[in-house]
Design an enzyme around this catalytic site. Structure first.
Site, PDB file in Angstrom:
ATOM      1  N   SER A  85     -32.732  53.458 -43.488  1.00 35.26           N
ATOM      2  CA  SER A  85     -31.677  53.525 -42.485  1.00 35.26           C
ATOM      3  C   SER A  85     -32.234  54.088 -41.179  1.00 35.26           C
ATOM      4  O   SER A  85     -33.077  54.998 -41.195  1.00 35.26           O
ATOM      5  CB  SER A  85     -30.541  54.418 -42.997  1.00 35.26           C
ATOM      6  OG  SER A  85     -29.610  54.672 -41.970  1.00 35.26           O
ATOM      7  N   PRO A  86     -31.806  53.555 -40.035  1.00 34.22           N
ATOM      8  CA  PRO A  86     -32.315  54.052 -38.739  1.00 34.22           C
ATOM      9  C   PRO A  86     -32.034  55.526 -38.496  1.00 34.22           C
ATOM     10  O   PRO A  86     -32.622  56.124 -37.600  1.00 34.22           O
ATOM     11  CB  PRO A  86     -31.606  53.151 -37.716  1.00 34.22           C
ATOM     12  CG  PRO A  86     -30.444  52.559 -38.433  1.00 34.22           C
ATOM     13  CD  PRO A  86     -30.862  52.434 -39.858  1.00 34.22           C
ATOM     14  N   ARG A  87     -31.170  56.124 -39.295  1.00 30.47           N
ATOM     15  CA  ARG A  87     -30.907  57.560 -39.151  1.00 30.47           C
ATOM     16  C   ARG A  87     -32.039  58.408 -39.718  1.00 30.47           C
ATOM     17  O   ARG A  87     -32.126  59.593 -39.411  1.00 30.47           O
ATOM     18  CB  ARG A  87     -29.600  57.934 -39.867  1.00 30.47           C
ATOM     19  CG  ARG A  87     -28.372  57.209 -39.384  1.00 30.47           C
ATOM     20  CD  ARG A  87     -27.126  57.820 -39.992  1.00 30.47           C
ATOM     21  NE  ARG A  87     -27.142  57.770 -41.445  1.00 30.47           N
ATOM     22  CZ  ARG A  87     -26.691  56.753 -42.170  1.00 30.47           C
ATOM     23  NH1 ARG A  87     -26.196  55.681 -41.549  1.00 30.47           N
ATOM     24  NH2 ARG A  87     -26.712  56.792 -43.480  1.00 30.47           N
ATOM     25  N   TYR A  88     -32.879  57.808 -40.565  1.00 29.50           N
ATOM     26  CA  TYR A  88     -33.877  58.587 -41.286  1.00 29.50           C
ATOM     27  C   TYR A  88     -35.320  58.271 -40.891  1.00 29.50           C
ATOM     28  O   TYR A  88     -36.239  58.842 -41.476  1.00 29.50           O
ATOM     29  CB  TYR A  88     -33.711  58.374 -42.794  1.00 29.50           C
ATOM     30  CG  TYR A  88     -32.311  58.625 -43.280  1.00 29.50           C
ATOM     31  CD1 TYR A  88     -31.673  59.838 -43.028  1.00 29.50           C
ATOM     32  CD2 TYR A  88     -31.611  57.655 -43.986  1.00 29.50           C
ATOM     33  CE1 TYR A  88     -30.386  60.072 -43.467  1.00 29.50           C
ATOM     34  CE2 TYR A  88     -30.321  57.882 -44.431  1.00 29.50           C
ATOM     35  CZ  TYR A  88     -29.713  59.087 -44.165  1.00 29.50           C
ATOM     36  OH  TYR A  88     -28.440  59.324 -44.593  1.00 29.50           O
ATOM     37  N   VAL A  89     -35.531  57.360 -39.974  1.00 27.33           N
ATOM     38  CA  VAL A  89     -36.896  57.013 -39.558  1.00 27.33           C
ATOM     39  C   VAL A  89     -37.047  57.306 -38.066  1.00 27.33           C
ATOM     40  O   VAL A  89     -36.080  57.251 -37.303  1.00 27.33           O
ATOM     41  CB  VAL A  89     -37.220  55.536 -39.862  1.00 27.33           C
ATOM     42  CG1 VAL A  89     -37.345  55.317 -41.353  1.00 27.33           C
ATOM     43  CG2 VAL A  89     -36.162  54.602 -39.284  1.00 27.33           C
TER      44      VAL A  89
END
Length: 364
Positions: free
Chosen positions: A108-112
């Site tokens: 998810s873009p929240r975690y990378v």
């Protein structure tokens, strides 16, 4: 509204916008969404990594991106991917799970996290900013109509896009080879004769052959030992998990052991076929390949394609699973279509030899 008015006044606007978004610029090799991401990274002067979701929000605000952040995060992730068949020079630096060549999707873009890579700053020099033609969107100054990198990034990283009535599919080329030809043009002039430039895939360990029409045929690296088939590399663009899933569905494949890690392909297959030429012939037998016109899509090991099918080759996978037999597939590409032109099976004595099976791809 009549059909004529709809096509000439409404649909044509979509078609023009679709072509602008899907076809990259020849100058910098970027699509508008990729150019907005790079512009935002340079404008923010990213020295520390930020979340992909945060960068997407910054791009939407400062580069007037109007098409949804989910699409934009996918663009950012794609610009940071750097493995066999992906970018030769990633313009963004990945930190986290950005996917891999085996078919794993990015987290998810929240975690990378990401930021502009050092290579991007070297390719897109700040000294050239003064000559860029910056665009405006409702009074807001946004990205230029194109950047001017020191190398033709269209050739270096390649690009694929399908628009309305138009499509493009440019494969990656070696950075050194592209730079050498740029220097030759600078020294001898734009009319100078240059040596041929062929697609290149650093890190690919399978066989690579340049054929008569200038295309490059990449063939999977496979070793046969009796009824066992050891796959150590697949042609660029073929996802390992998708290939293994299709092979597991075959009746003549007893077991598949996937030992692939990171960017290395390592799969061991057990075949139930007897080692004779007759069984090899039966493997490649079946319905003849049919030519279908349509957009160019990425082939898989079984010869089918994702999305709209451009060719069919039933039962051509695992051609090397029969001991002592080599089956070679040849692909041919024409504008708008891809089709299988030849399947040839030959007898080879002994086992444990290097084979050019089970699948091959042809790149221009």
């Amino acid at each position: 509204m009549s059909y004529s008015d709809f096509v000439n006044k409404e649909l044509i606007l979509f078609s023009v916008a679709d072509n602008q978004r899907s076809i990259p610029s020849v100058v910098d090799g970027l699509k508008p969404s990729q150019r907005k991401v790079l512009f935002a990274c340079f404008k923010r002067k990213l020295k520390k990594e930020i979340k992909v979701a945060q960068l997407a929000g910054y791009v939407s605000e400062h580069a007037a991106y109007h098409h949804g952040e989910m699409s934009l995060t996918g663009t950012i992730v794609g610009m940071a991917q750097e493995w066999v068949g992906a970018n030769q020079v990633a313009l963004l630096r990945p930190d986290g799970n950005f996917g891999d060549r085996h078919g794993t999707t990015a987290a998810s873009p929240r975690y990378v996290f990401t930021r502009a890579s050092e290579k991007a700053k070297e390719l897109f020099r700040a000294d050239d900013d003064a000559v860029l033609n910056l665009l405006e969107d409702e009074g807001q100054v946004i990205e230029p109509d194109f950047f001017v990198p020191i190398l033709p990034m269209l050739l270096v990283n390649g690009v694929a896009g399908i628009a309305t009535g138009l499509s493009t599919n440019v494969y990656t080329h070696g950075v050194v080879a592209v730079a050498e030809r740029c220097l030759l043009l600078a020294e001898r002039g734009l009319d100078a004769a240059l040596p041929p430039l062929h697609p290149s895939f650093p890190g690919f360990t399978g066989a690579t052959e340049v054929v008569d029409d200038g295309a490059v045929v990449c063939t999977a690296a496979v070793r046969v030992d009796g009824k066992s088939l050891h796959v150590t590399d697949l042609p660029p663009g073929m996802a390992t998990y998708a290939v293994i899933e299709r092979l597991q569905a075959r009746d003549d494949v007893r077991e598949v052991l996937n030992r692939s890690l990171d960017d290395a392909v390592d799969a061991l297959l057990s075949s139930t076929c007897a080692g004779d030429a007759d069984n090899a012939s039966r493997l490649v037998a079946g319905s003849p390949a049919r030519r279908r016109r349509g957009r160019l899509t990425r082939p898989t090991a079984l010869g089918s394609s994702r999305g709209a099918s451009t060719f069919e080759t039933p039962r051509v996978a695992v051609l090397g699973s029969v001991r002592g037999a080599v089956a070679t597939t040849s692909w041919s590409r024409r504008p708008g279509c891809v089709f299988l032109t030849r399947v040839r099976t030959t007898r080879r004595a002994g086992s444990g030899s290097r084979l050019d099976a089970p699948a091959s791809r042809k790149f221009r």
